[in-house]
Design a protein around this motif. Structure first.
Motif, PDB file in Angstrom:
ATOM      1  N   VAL A  77       3.201 -94.177  44.354  1.00  0.00           N
ATOM      2  CA  VAL A  77       2.732 -94.341  43.139  1.00  0.00           C
ATOM      3  C   VAL A  77       1.407 -94.692  43.215  1.00  0.00           C
ATOM      4  O   VAL A  77       1.148 -95.558  43.938  1.00  0.00           O
ATOM      5  CB  VAL A  77       3.567 -95.165  42.093  1.00  0.00           C
ATOM      6  CG1 VAL A  77       3.100 -95.420  40.753  1.00  0.00           C
ATOM      7  CG2 VAL A  77       5.121 -94.703  42.040  1.00  0.00           C
ATOM      8  N   ASP A  78       0.535 -94.257  42.491  1.00  0.00           N
ATOM      9  CA  ASP A  78      -1.092 -94.453  42.779  1.00  0.00           C
ATOM     10  C   ASP A  78      -1.628 -95.581  41.850  1.00  0.00           C
ATOM     11  O   ASP A  78      -2.181 -96.426  41.924  1.00  0.00           O
ATOM     12  CB  ASP A  78      -1.684 -93.290  42.008  1.00  0.00           C
ATOM     13  CG  ASP A  78      -1.485 -92.044  42.909  1.00  0.00           C
ATOM     14  OD1 ASP A  78      -1.751 -91.867  44.285  1.00  0.00           O
ATOM     15  OD2 ASP A  78      -0.626 -90.944  42.379  1.00  0.00           O
ATOM     16  N   PHE A  79      -0.889 -95.832  40.535  1.00  0.00           N
ATOM     17  CA  PHE A  79      -1.229 -96.839  39.803  1.00  0.00           C
ATOM     18  C   PHE A  79      -0.176 -97.290  38.907  1.00  0.00           C
ATOM     19  O   PHE A  79       0.770 -96.777  38.610  1.00  0.00           O
ATOM     20  CB  PHE A  79      -2.568 -96.400  38.487  1.00  0.00           C
ATOM     21  CG  PHE A  79      -3.809 -95.899  39.303  1.00  0.00           C
ATOM     22  CD1 PHE A  79      -4.072 -94.507  39.723  1.00  0.00           C
ATOM     23  CD2 PHE A  79      -4.702 -96.803  39.645  1.00  0.00           C
ATOM     24  CE1 PHE A  79      -5.149 -94.096  40.140  1.00  0.00           C
ATOM     25  CE2 PHE A  79      -5.857 -96.308  40.236  1.00  0.00           C
ATOM     26  CZ  PHE A  79      -6.073 -95.077  40.507  1.00  0.00           C
ATOM     27  N   ARG A  80      -0.321 -98.583  38.111  1.00  0.00           N
ATOM     28  CA  ARG A  80       0.547 -99.088  37.221  1.00  0.00           C
ATOM     29  C   ARG A  80      -0.314 -98.904  35.790  1.00  0.00           C
ATOM     30  O   ARG A  80      -1.609 -99.234  35.939  1.00  0.00           O
ATOM     31  CB  ARG A  80       1.019-100.286  37.664  1.00  0.00           C
ATOM     32  CG  ARG A  80       1.971-100.790  36.445  1.00  0.00           C
ATOM     33  CD  ARG A  80       2.681-102.166  36.763  1.00  0.00           C
ATOM     34  NE  ARG A  80       3.482-102.757  35.770  1.00  0.00           N
ATOM     35  CZ  ARG A  80       4.600-102.273  35.378  1.00  0.00           C
ATOM     36  NH1 ARG A  80       5.222-100.930  36.076  1.00  0.00           N
ATOM     37  NH2 ARG A  80       5.244-102.629  34.428  1.00  0.00           N
ATOM     38  N   ARG A 103       0.555 -90.031  40.031  1.00  0.00           N
ATOM     39  CA  ARG A 103       1.760 -90.838  39.773  1.00  0.00           C
ATOM     40  C   ARG A 103       1.428 -92.083  39.320  1.00  0.00           C
ATOM     41  O   ARG A 103       0.985 -92.977  39.967  1.00  0.00           O
ATOM     42  CB  ARG A 103       2.882 -90.574  41.142  1.00  0.00           C
ATOM     43  CG  ARG A 103       3.280 -89.282  41.198  1.00  0.00           C
ATOM     44  CD  ARG A 103       4.099 -89.000  42.600  1.00  0.00           C
ATOM     45  NE  ARG A 103       5.069 -90.171  42.438  1.00  0.00           N
ATOM     46  CZ  ARG A 103       6.474 -89.884  41.757  1.00  0.00           C
ATOM     47  NH1 ARG A 103       6.649 -88.943  41.283  1.00  0.00           N
ATOM     48  NH2 ARG A 103       7.498 -91.032  42.084  1.00  0.00           N
ATOM     49  N   VAL A 104       1.994 -92.330  38.035  1.00  0.00           N
ATOM     50  CA  VAL A 104       1.543 -93.686  37.352  1.00  0.00           C
ATOM     51  C   VAL A 104       2.715 -94.427  36.998  1.00  0.00           C
ATOM     52  O   VAL A 104       3.713 -93.846  36.179  1.00  0.00           O
ATOM     53  CB  VAL A 104       0.768 -93.245  36.156  1.00  0.00           C
ATOM     54  CG1 VAL A 104       0.291 -94.722  35.577  1.00  0.00           C
ATOM     55  CG2 VAL A 104      -0.521 -92.346  36.411  1.00  0.00           C
ATOM     56  N   GLU A 105       2.991 -95.608  37.303  1.00  0.00           N
ATOM     57  CA  GLU A 105       4.202 -96.491  36.974  1.00  0.00           C
ATOM     58  C   GLU A 105       4.016 -96.905  35.577  1.00  0.00           C
ATOM     59  O   GLU A 105       2.927 -97.623  35.355  1.00  0.00           O
ATOM     60  CB  GLU A 105       4.381 -97.524  38.058  1.00  0.00           C
ATOM     61  CG  GLU A 105       5.448 -98.033  38.135  1.00  0.00           C
ATOM     62  CD  GLU A 105       5.180 -99.275  39.393  1.00  0.00           C
ATOM     63  OE1 GLU A 105       4.712 -99.013  40.444  1.00  0.00           O
ATOM     64  OE2 GLU A 105       5.397-100.455  39.126  1.00  0.00           O
ATOM     65  N   THR A 106       5.013 -96.788  34.348  1.00  0.00           N
ATOM     66  CA  THR A 106       4.895 -97.467  33.477  1.00  0.00           C
ATOM     67  C   THR A 106       6.163 -98.151  33.206  1.00  0.00           C
ATOM     68  O   THR A 106       7.151 -98.028  34.017  1.00  0.00           O
ATOM     69  CB  THR A 106       4.960 -96.466  32.247  1.00  0.00           C
ATOM     70  OG1 THR A 106       6.176 -95.973  32.118  1.00  0.00           O
ATOM     71  CG2 THR A 106       3.841 -95.182  32.515  1.00  0.00           C
ATOM     72  N   MET A 107       6.170 -98.978  32.166  1.00  0.00           N
ATOM     73  CA  MET A 107       7.397 -99.883  31.816  1.00  0.00           C
ATOM     74  C   MET A 107       8.747 -98.915  31.675  1.00  0.00           C
ATOM     75  O   MET A 107       9.839 -99.587  31.955  1.00  0.00           O
ATOM     76  CB  MET A 107       7.126-100.629  30.493  1.00  0.00           C
ATOM     77  CG  MET A 107       8.079-101.647  30.336  1.00  0.00           C
ATOM     78  SD  MET A 107       8.344-102.170  28.541  1.00  0.00           S
ATOM     79  CE  MET A 107       6.822-103.284  28.452  1.00  0.00           C
ATOM     80  N   VAL A 157      -5.351-100.579  33.500  1.00  0.00           N
ATOM     81  CA  VAL A 157      -5.036 -99.710  34.552  1.00  0.00           C
ATOM     82  C   VAL A 157      -4.795-100.906  35.731  1.00  0.00           C
ATOM     83  O   VAL A 157      -5.790-101.807  35.982  1.00  0.00           O
ATOM     84  CB  VAL A 157      -6.189 -98.991  34.966  1.00  0.00           C
ATOM     85  CG1 VAL A 157      -6.406 -98.441  36.370  1.00  0.00           C
ATOM     86  CG2 VAL A 157      -6.757 -98.195  34.001  1.00  0.00           C
ATOM     87  N   GLU A 158      -3.834-100.770  36.412  1.00  0.00           N
ATOM     88  CA  GLU A 158      -3.470-101.761  37.504  1.00  0.00           C
ATOM     89  C   GLU A 158      -3.005-101.188  38.895  1.00  0.00           C
ATOM     90  O   GLU A 158      -2.876 -99.880  38.759  1.00  0.00           O
ATOM     91  CB  GLU A 158      -2.154-102.576  37.178  1.00  0.00           C
ATOM     92  CG  GLU A 158      -2.437-103.574  35.865  1.00  0.00           C
ATOM     93  CD  GLU A 158      -1.140-104.280  35.644  1.00  0.00           C
ATOM     94  OE1 GLU A 158      -1.190-105.363  34.701  1.00  0.00           O
ATOM     95  OE2 GLU A 158      -0.030-103.814  36.079  1.00  0.00           O
ATOM     96  N   LYS A 159      -3.329-101.776  39.944  1.00  0.00           N
ATOM     97  CA  LYS A 159      -2.619-101.387  41.207  1.00  0.00           C
ATOM     98  C   LYS A 159      -1.277-101.168  40.986  1.00  0.00           C
ATOM     99  O   LYS A 159      -0.655-101.741  40.320  1.00  0.00           O
ATOM    100  CB  LYS A 159      -2.981-102.567  42.184  1.00  0.00           C
ATOM    101  CG  LYS A 159      -4.319-102.355  42.727  1.00  0.00           C
ATOM    102  CD  LYS A 159      -4.322-103.421  44.034  1.00  0.00           C
ATOM    103  CE  LYS A 159      -5.609-103.802  44.520  1.00  0.00           C
ATOM    104  NZ  LYS A 159      -6.520-102.806  44.775  1.00  0.00           N
ATOM    105  N   ALA A 160      -0.768-100.184  41.927  1.00  0.00           N
ATOM    106  CA  ALA A 160       0.540 -99.715  41.915  1.00  0.00           C
ATOM    107  C   ALA A 160       1.503-100.642  42.628  1.00  0.00           C
ATOM    108  O   ALA A 160       0.917-101.371  43.500  1.00  0.00           O
ATOM    109  CB  ALA A 160       0.803 -98.311  42.539  1.00  0.00           C
TER     110      ALA A 160
END
Ligand SMILES: N[C@H](CCC[C@H](N)C(=O)O)C(=O)O
Length: 285
Positions: free
Chosen positions: A58-61, A98-102, A50-53
């Motif tokens: 976007v809420d997280f990465r 909203r989550v940013e992924t690869m 779990v990372e900062k966006a």
């Protein structure tokens, strides 16, 4: 180094979840592999970070590592564990994030009944983008789907290729419990026509709204459930004209509900997420 973690699972697909917002997480593939080891480490199919966006809106990465230590593009069951983790840890007060992924942005949402629904985005159906090397293969069409002949051991498996951000090869079998998952799974995973390897799905059609599914996952082996695998299998089944949305996907670890309205539309996945225990691992540097 000591690293705090939360052990979680989504329908039996199990995870070590790490908060990289409040602790520094920079690990090598061998260290990820050690965390996943079921005897020398904590044990898990995947590790979720779990990372900062990085981006706006976007809420997280969310980063995902397979048990073999390799980083991958997407994890469906993990997305449900992710939203439960950040909610339980007070890292957000939102129920939909909203989550940013690869492989792009996904939108998991905590439902009133505790299950989690994830907009997994639209499937990618162009073989070269899965990626799958279809050169010189004679495909056949079934409904709207293209099936490819894949030589596996001494036979030819007819497969659908679908990406949910991560690659999937889906075949229909008459009985998942009799299917050669552990024999054919690794041969499909490492087949040369999948340059980034592949997750191998074995789907039994029960009726137009119910399937049984087993998945031999890239970088993890057979898991009790695979969220992106369930999405890919339902997309393939609907395109083949064998299924109608929504579909209940029965896996060894539980039931996932998958809905898809057709090409260009997002695949919606609903299922459970459970926190099992908190811990701290003392990882060799
Ligand atoms: N093994 C997968 C990643 C985890 C996917 C799975 N656990 C899920 O729930 O989608 C891959 O290498 O693409």
């Amino acid at each position: 180094m000591k690293i705090k973690f939360t052990k979680m699972h989504g329908a039996g697909n199990d995870f070590v979840v790490l908060d990289a917002i409040n602790q520094a997480i920079f690990l090598r593939p061998d260290q990820w592999k050690l965390i996943a080891d079921r005897r020398f480490g904590v044990g898990a199919d995947q590790m979720l970070v779990v990372e900062k966006a990085h981006g706006d809106g976007v809420d997280f990465r969310y980063r995902i590592y397979n048990a073999d230590g390799g980083e991958v593009e997407q994890c469906g069951n993990g997305a449900r564990a992710f939203v439960k983790f950040v909610t339980d840890k007070g890292l957000t007060d939102k129920r939909a994030i909203r989550v940013e992924t690869m492989s792009g942005i996904i939108e998991p949402r905590l439902e009133e009944d505790g299950r989690i629904t994830v907009d997994m985005g639209a499937p990618i159906l162009t073989p070269a983008e899965v990626p799958f090397d279809s050169a010189s293969l004679e495909s056949r069409t079934e409904g709207q789907d293209t099936l490819w002949p894949l030589d596996v051991a001494d036979k030819t498996n007819w497969i659908s290729v679908v990406s949910m951000g991560n690659p999937h090869a889906v075949q229909v079998v008459t009985d998942t419990e009799a299917a050669p998952v552990l024999q054919d799974g690794p041969l499909i995973e490492h087949h040369p026509r999948f340059p980034r390897r592949v997750n191998a799905g074995f789907m039994q059609i029960v009726d137009r709204h119910h399937v049984n599914l087993r998945v031999y996952e890239r970088g993890a082996g057979e898991t009790l459930a695979c969220g992106t695998g369930a999405c890919a299998a339902v997309v393939a089944g609907i395109r083949r004209g064998l299924l109608d949305s929504p579909v209940a996907v029965q896996t060894h670890g539980g039931v996932l509900s998958i809905a898809w309205q057709g090409a260009g539309q997002p695949v919606m996945m609903t299922g459970p997420a459970v926190s099992v225990f908190e811990g701290e691992i003392d990882l060799p540097d």
